[in-house]
Design an enzyme around this catalytic site. Structure first.
Site, PDB file in Angstrom:
ATOM      1  N   LEU A 121      38.469  41.889  36.914  1.00 61.72           N
ATOM      2  CA  LEU A 121      38.182  42.580  36.014  1.00 61.72           C
ATOM      3  C   LEU A 121      36.957  42.573  35.569  1.00 61.72           C
ATOM      4  CD1 LEU A 121      40.182  44.680  34.537  1.00 61.72           C
ATOM      5  CD2 LEU A 121      40.858  42.991  32.842  1.00 61.72           C
ATOM      6  N   ASP A 122      36.023  43.474  35.285  1.00 58.79           N
ATOM      7  CA  ASP A 122      34.780  43.286  35.296  1.00 58.79           C
ATOM      8  C   ASP A 122      34.386  42.768  33.758  1.00 58.79           C
ATOM      9  OD1 ASP A 122      33.734  45.454  33.911  1.00 58.79           O
ATOM     10  OD2 ASP A 122      33.742  46.459  35.711  1.00 58.79           O
ATOM     11  N   ILE A 123      33.096  42.245  33.573  1.00 66.55           N
ATOM     12  CA  ILE A 123      32.651  41.674  32.445  1.00 66.55           C
ATOM     13  C   ILE A 123      32.989  42.557  31.164  1.00 66.55           C
ATOM     14  CG2 ILE A 123      30.372  42.196  32.692  1.00 66.55           C
ATOM     15  CD1 ILE A 123      29.788  39.157  31.551  1.00 66.55           C
ATOM     16  N   SER A 125      35.278  44.966  30.824  1.00 65.37           N
ATOM     17  CA  SER A 125      36.588  45.634  30.637  1.00 65.37           C
ATOM     18  C   SER A 125      37.518  44.650  30.126  1.00 65.37           C
ATOM     19  CB  SER A 125      37.006  45.827  32.329  1.00 65.37           C
ATOM     20  OG  SER A 125      36.254  46.822  32.894  1.00 65.37           O
TER      21      SER A 125
END
Length: 249
Positions: A121-123, A125
């Site tokens: 889960l990217d930074i 999000s």
């Protein structure tokens, strides 16, 4: 037809007994039997028709492995620490445990050992992130043949005019390419005027943001709300709970 030999650890992973890493650990400890005989040499090969069993200690150790659900805030990375950013696992401490967690599991810092993120889960999000010590869970969620879908709520702004045309919404559902490959069909529908729901089976790097870009949408916020049958629910941002024994992805 002749059978093909496979690495024992690979075969154990295929059978869903363990992850490959766990399998190697158990083989080294003498906890794995092939056709009733203990095999303790790493790299041993077996035929698919051979019968593999594991000792009770292995199952007991596996059942002690925890899986944790966290509502990841913006600014944390899901995996290893990088470029001065803090990994989400740093939030797993007694004081951040959700007060309404109904699991009887007691928190102990040893649970942080080998707790790995099963999926990214990217930074920028937020939302549901799974951290697990159990290789079977990791394989179920991030194996290349995973059957588990993931649902995201995405706040968007259309940059090419008034409203996203229906034909572009159709392309989001099926017809886009990334990295030279067609994407698997997705389920994308409007939740309200500025929010889309995305349900995906795959998770390429920054996939939703890149899909939106291709049709002229700018992502203003992205939240994962469900992985398989497990929902984020009311779990507060920055808090975590255990996956309970009766929950399945």
């Amino acid at each position: 037809m002749t059978e093909e030999l496979l690495r024992l650890s690979k075969r154990m992973s295929e059978l869903g007994l363990s992850s490959r890493r766990e399998a190697d650990e158990w083989i080294a400890r003498g906890w794995v039997r092939v056709d009733g005989k203990v095999v303790s040499e790493l790299g041993t090969k077996v035929y698919p028709s051979q019968h593999i069993t594991v000792e009770r200690q292995a199952a007991a150790e596996q059942s002690k492995r925890v899986t944790v659900l966290i509502n990841k805030p913006v600014g944390y990375v899901s995996g290893q620490a990088e470029d001065g950013y803090t990994p989400a696992v740093a939030l797993i401490k007694a004081e951040n445990r959700w007060a309404e967690d109904r699991s009887p599991e007691q928190f102990h810092p040893t649970q942080l050992r080998s707790l790995v993120a099963a999926g990214r889960l990217d930074i920028d999000s937020v939302g549901l992130l799974v951290l697990t010590q159990d290789g079977r869970v990791a394989k179920q969620l991030i194996g290349h043949d995973t059957e588990v879908d993931k649902e995201y709520l995405v706040r968007v702004q259309y940059t090419k005019g008034d409203k996203l045309p229906d034909s572009e919404l159709k392309r989001l559902n099926h017809g886009l390419w990334l990295d030279g490959k067609p994407l698997l069909p997705a389920k994308v529908r409007w939740q309200n005027d500025d929010q889309l729901s995305f349900t995906l089976r795959e998770g390429k790097k920054r996939q939703i943001r890149r899909m939106c870009e291709l049709v002229g949408l700018k992502v203003l916020g992205l939240k994962r709300v469900r992985i398989g049958k497990v929902k984020l629910g009311d779990l507060p941002t920055g808090q975590w709970r255990y996956l309970s024994a009766d929950e399945q992805f």
